[in-house]
Design an enzyme around this catalytic site. Structure first.
Site, mmCIF file in Angstrom:
data_model
loop_
_atom_site.group_PDB
_atom_site.id
_atom_site.type_symbol
_atom_site.label_atom_id
_atom_site.label_comp_id
_atom_site.label_asym_id
_atom_site.label_seq_id
_atom_site.Cartn_x
_atom_site.Cartn_y
_atom_site.Cartn_z
ATOM 1 C CG HIS A 86 44.515 66.273 69.481
ATOM 2 N ND1 HIS A 86 44.465 66.936 68.204
ATOM 3 C CD2 HIS A 86 45.013 64.843 69.139
ATOM 4 C CE1 HIS A 86 44.651 66.329 67.433
ATOM 5 N NE2 HIS A 86 44.697 64.879 67.742
ATOM 6 C CD GLU A 155 48.746 62.830 68.344
ATOM 7 O OE1 GLU A 155 48.225 61.690 67.920
ATOM 8 O OE2 GLU A 155 48.099 63.784 68.750
#
Ligand code: PEP
Length: 233
Positions: A86, A155
């Protein structure tokens, strides 16, 4: 489709249990694969259709890694799903690609479902498509893109928590490129909300979404799950 919620450092253990209970009611009625990543202190054994995963873990069974959890702590709750790579761990916590790849290998060997995140910061996007693709390609280094239990989430860093999103054409373009790198389902993440999820889910090569802030209310996350169901009918 895969509809995933990253709760980050939000909700207490008590509130997370209520949250999962609420989302479970929607997931029971839904065709979607629903994943939730709560804060680590909120992990528990959840006998649910909703799959609960960890936002992080150290690649170890146990040991001297202050502030981290390992396999032993995840096994206690039967957790077999993990988020790796992430952008907040890459950019705020300084995880290198080498370490991320090591973590990936470790949890792959344990058979975990891995949601692996990639994405470029703003200045890289502004440097043009070639630079952007090169940057994202480097995030695939050391990663087994053929792993059967892999889900990838694209992302863009500049879209996370900012309310900004790429255009639908841009999402389609980058997803088409990333699909060439791996047969894994490919999620889009970055400011997905109730009011844009339908559009995002209809983009070619988008197999689902990873949602942060807009998933913090169970009611909103449930609406997103219902919208995904409606699109598939
Ligand atoms: C995330 O952090 O994975 C994310 C997608 O956050 P947000 O939806 O808040 O942009």
């Amino acid at each position: 489709m895969i509809i995933a919620a990253n709760l980050k450092t939000n909700l207490t253990r008590h509130d997370t249990a209520l949250y999962i209970e609420e989302v479970e009611k929607c997931a029971q009625k839904s065709e979607q694969e629903v994943l939730i990543f709560p804060a680590i202190s909120s992990l528990d054994t959840f006998e649910t259709k909703v799959e609960v995963g960890t936002q992080n873990a150290y690649p170890t069974i146990n040991g001297a890694f202050t502030g981290e959890i390992g396999l032993e702590q995840l096994d206690e709750f039967g957790i077999k799903t993990i988020l790796i790579g992430h952008s907040e761990r890459r950019h705020i916590l300084g995880e290198s690609q080498e370490f991320i790849a090591q973590k990936f290998d470790y949890f792959k060997d344990q058979g975990f479902k891995i949601v692996y995140c990639v994405g470029e910061p703003k200045e890289v996007r502004e440097a043009g498509k070639m630079k952007m693709l090169a940057y994202i390609s480097a995030q695939y280094e050391g990663i087994d893109t053929a792993y059967e239990n892999l889900i990838i989430a694209y992302e863009p860093v500049w879209a996370i928590g900012t309310g900004l999103t790429p255009t639908l054409e841009d999402i389609q373009d980058i997803h088409t490129e990333l699909k060439k790198k791996s047969p894994a389902p490919l999620l889009y993440g970055g400011s997905v909300k109730v009011n844009n999820i339908k559009d995002v889910l209809q983009v070619k090569n988008v197999d689902g979404v990873l949602v942060g802030s807009a998933a913090l209310y169970a009611e909103h996350f449930c609406t997103m799950i219902e919208y995904a169901d409606a699109l598939e009918k």
